[in-house]
Write an enzyme that holds these catalytic residues in place. Structure first.
Site, mmCIF file in Angstrom:
data_model
loop_
_atom_site.group_PDB
_atom_site.id
_atom_site.type_symbol
_atom_site.label_atom_id
_atom_site.label_comp_id
_atom_site.label_asym_id
_atom_site.label_seq_id
_atom_site.Cartn_x
_atom_site.Cartn_y
_atom_site.Cartn_z
ATOM 1 N N LEU A 3 21.008 4.181 34.204
ATOM 2 C CA LEU A 3 19.401 4.089 34.372
ATOM 3 C C LEU A 3 18.828 2.845 34.992
ATOM 4 O O LEU A 3 18.030 2.570 35.459
ATOM 5 C CB LEU A 3 19.009 3.967 32.734
ATOM 6 C CG LEU A 3 19.112 5.269 32.000
ATOM 7 C CD1 LEU A 3 18.458 4.718 30.473
ATOM 8 C CD2 LEU A 3 17.886 6.227 32.571
ATOM 9 N N LYS B 143 19.681 -8.045 34.626
ATOM 10 C CA LYS B 143 20.210 -9.296 35.506
ATOM 11 C C LYS B 143 21.710 -9.585 34.680
ATOM 12 O O LYS B 143 22.507 -9.927 35.523
ATOM 13 C CB LYS B 143 19.344 -10.653 34.872
ATOM 14 C CG LYS B 143 18.798 -10.649 33.459
ATOM 15 C CD LYS B 143 18.056 -11.687 33.286
ATOM 16 C CE LYS B 143 17.315 -11.726 31.926
ATOM 17 N NZ LYS B 143 16.255 -10.951 31.813
ATOM 18 N N ARG C 52 24.481 -3.434 32.988
ATOM 19 C CA ARG C 52 24.213 -1.981 33.342
ATOM 20 C C ARG C 52 23.637 -1.295 32.080
ATOM 21 O O ARG C 52 24.028 -1.298 31.121
ATOM 22 C CB ARG C 52 25.517 -1.506 33.880
ATOM 23 C CG ARG C 52 25.877 -2.029 35.039
ATOM 24 C CD ARG C 52 27.263 -1.519 35.637
ATOM 25 N NE ARG C 52 27.533 -2.063 36.929
ATOM 26 C CZ ARG C 52 27.359 -1.893 37.975
ATOM 27 N NH1 ARG C 52 26.594 -1.095 38.256
ATOM 28 N NH2 ARG C 52 27.895 -2.439 39.104
ATOM 29 N N VAL C 53 22.755 -0.279 32.356
ATOM 30 C CA VAL C 53 22.270 0.439 31.302
ATOM 31 C C VAL C 53 22.318 2.043 31.807
ATOM 32 O O VAL C 53 22.559 2.332 32.672
ATOM 33 C CB VAL C 53 20.759 0.250 31.341
ATOM 34 C CG1 VAL C 53 20.111 0.791 30.099
ATOM 35 C CG2 VAL C 53 20.313 -1.321 31.310
ATOM 36 N N ASP D 5 7.355 -13.314 30.044
ATOM 37 C CA ASP D 5 7.910 -12.986 31.113
ATOM 38 C C ASP D 5 7.163 -11.592 31.348
ATOM 39 O O ASP D 5 7.689 -10.615 31.926
ATOM 40 C CB ASP D 5 9.280 -12.684 31.087
ATOM 41 C CG ASP D 5 10.031 -12.593 32.803
ATOM 42 O OD1 ASP D 5 11.132 -12.193 32.585
ATOM 43 O OD2 ASP D 5 9.184 -12.862 33.565
HETATM 44 C C1 LIG Z 1 13.918 -4.289 23.996
HETATM 45 O O1 LIG Z 1 14.593 -4.410 25.385
HETATM 46 C C2 LIG Z 1 15.557 -5.198 25.708
HETATM 47 C C3 LIG Z 1 16.027 -6.278 24.708
HETATM 48 C C4 LIG Z 1 17.055 -6.917 25.304
HETATM 49 C C5 LIG Z 1 17.404 -6.953 26.555
HETATM 50 C C6 LIG Z 1 18.607 -7.819 27.109
HETATM 51 O O2 LIG Z 1 19.194 -7.602 27.910
HETATM 52 N N1 LIG Z 1 18.657 -9.285 26.754
HETATM 53 C C7 LIG Z 1 19.293 -10.298 26.817
HETATM 54 C C8 LIG Z 1 20.433 -9.982 27.887
HETATM 55 C C9 LIG Z 1 21.307 -11.219 28.050
HETATM 56 C C10 LIG Z 1 21.155 -12.408 27.879
HETATM 57 C C11 LIG Z 1 19.964 -12.550 27.012
HETATM 58 C C12 LIG Z 1 19.051 -11.498 26.847
HETATM 59 C C13 LIG Z 1 17.066 -6.186 27.445
HETATM 60 C C14 LIG Z 1 16.007 -5.141 27.022
HETATM 61 N N2 LIG Z 1 15.277 -4.259 27.924
HETATM 62 C C15 LIG Z 1 15.824 -3.891 28.954
HETATM 63 O O3 LIG Z 1 16.867 -3.958 29.710
HETATM 64 C C16 LIG Z 1 14.946 -2.538 29.537
HETATM 65 C C17 LIG Z 1 15.680 -1.805 30.516
HETATM 66 S S1 LIG Z 1 16.870 -0.937 29.673
HETATM 67 C C18 LIG Z 1 16.397 0.196 28.741
HETATM 68 C C19 LIG Z 1 15.651 1.558 29.513
HETATM 69 C C20 LIG Z 1 15.165 2.319 28.802
HETATM 70 N N3 LIG Z 1 14.365 3.378 29.096
HETATM 71 C C21 LIG Z 1 14.558 3.607 30.372
HETATM 72 N N4 LIG Z 1 13.913 4.547 31.257
HETATM 73 C C22 LIG Z 1 14.115 4.421 32.676
HETATM 74 C C23 LIG Z 1 14.946 3.247 32.828
HETATM 75 C C24 LIG Z 1 15.268 2.713 31.381
HETATM 76 C C25 LIG Z 1 15.920 1.574 30.860
#
Ligand SMILES: COc1ccc(C(=O)Nc2ccccc2)cc1NC(=O)CCSCc1cnc2[nH]ccc2c1
Length: 272
Positions: A20, A24, A27-28, A137
């Site tokens: 998807l 950063k 991968r999703v 953000d």
């Molecule tokens: C509540 O959400 C999140 C909560 C936490 C984190 C995160 O990575 N936290 C982190 C990581 C490392 C260090 C510190 C904190 C990310 C998200 N959300 C996303 O990443 C959105 C895109 S992924 C989902 C998604 C859904 N539905 C879609 N439809 C099309 C694409 C798509 C993509």
């Protein structure tokens, strides 16, 4: 279909689908929980990268913040699990994808569409602020669109409990940062999200951020709230933008007022 409430999740529970996107830190993938057929998004984070990025604490804090958030305009984090090398986040899947791609495709949104999105953002931010969570953000890249066209704030990588004095330096665009996070005062509270909401409203209606410029110029223009609202933007929309992009945080229009602003009511009044 719903995600099992049982706390223990493991990778074998999921059938992995198409990628998807790339965040950063990970991968999703589209994923389907085998037993109930529940469709979700599985975010894969590598522990080594989290350690390198020194973001394990931030991730733990975020998981703790997210696990008790329930709002239609906030992307759900259903759970998480890990194996020896990776951490997995079980996220809500937003059926219509990424908002910023829609914005780039059409250039700019109609006033009705922009007002509907800003009304939903204001509702989500009111919910977060009541729980003393500031997102920090807010920008199109962090907003997804659900299957019914509703928006979902996501990627709380920077969310903290208010008030807060930032420790980690920021990366990425300056466009959405409020004056108080730029003039080294370091102290900021929920009002930072009001400024970002103003920048978002402008970008939805104009197709570009209000202070977009070279980094040095952008910073100069932000701290002076130096922006021009094009003539094609309606006076009501311009009025709301000017009431959000106010240098002094305490003078920004509160979220309760945003929801009742004439521009919002004109486009979002419940249909008779
Ligand atoms: C509540 O959400 C999140 C909560 C936490 C984190 C995160 O990575 N936290 C982190 C990581 C490392 C260090 C510190 C904190 C990310 C998200 N959300 C996303 O990443 C959105 C895109 S992924 C989902 C998604 C859904 N539905 C879609 N439809 C099309 C694409 C798509 C993509």
């Amino acid at each position: 279909r719903s995600m099992p409430s049982s706390r223990e999740f493991h990778l074998g529970m999921f059938e992995i689908g198409r990628p998807l996107g790339k965040g950063k830190f990970g991968r999703v993938y589209l994923a389907k929980e085998r037993k109930n057929g529940f469709v979700c998004a599985l975010k894969v984070l590598h522990k080594s990268e989290l350690q390198q990025g020194k973001v394990e604490k931030q991730l733990r804090r975020e998981i703790e913040i997210q696990s008790n958030l329930r709002h239609p305009n906030i992307l759900r984090l259903f759970g998480h699990f890990h194996d020896s090398k990776r951490v997995f986040l079980i996220l809500e899947f937003a059926g219509q994808g990424e908002l910023y791609k829609m914005l780039r495709k059409v250039g700019r949104f109609s006033e009705r569409r922009a007002a509907e999105y800003i009304a939903q953002m204001a509702a989500a931010l009111q919910y977060l602020h009541k729980k003393h969570v500031i997102h920090r953000d807010i920008k199109p890249e962090n907003i997804l669109v659900g299957i019914h066209g509703e928006i979902k704030i996501s990627d709380f990588g920077w969310s903290v409990h208010a008030p807060n004095s930032r420790r980690t330096t920021m990366c990425g665009t300056l466009d959405y940062l409020p004056p108080e996070m730029l003039n080294g005062s370091n102290y900021h509270n929920e009002k930072v999200d009001l400024w970002s909401l103003g920048v978002l409203t402008y970008e939805f209606l104009v197709g570009a951020a209000p202070f977009e410029d070279s980094p040095v110029e952008t910073q100069r223009r932000i701290v002076r709230a130096d922006m021009k609202i094009p003539d094609f933007v309606s006076p009501e929309a311009g009025d709301l933008i000017k009431k959000l992009l106010v240098i002094k945080p305490d003078q920004r229009i509160p979220l309760e007022e945003v929801a009742k602003h004439p521009w919002i009511l004109k486009h979002c009044a419940p249909k008779p």
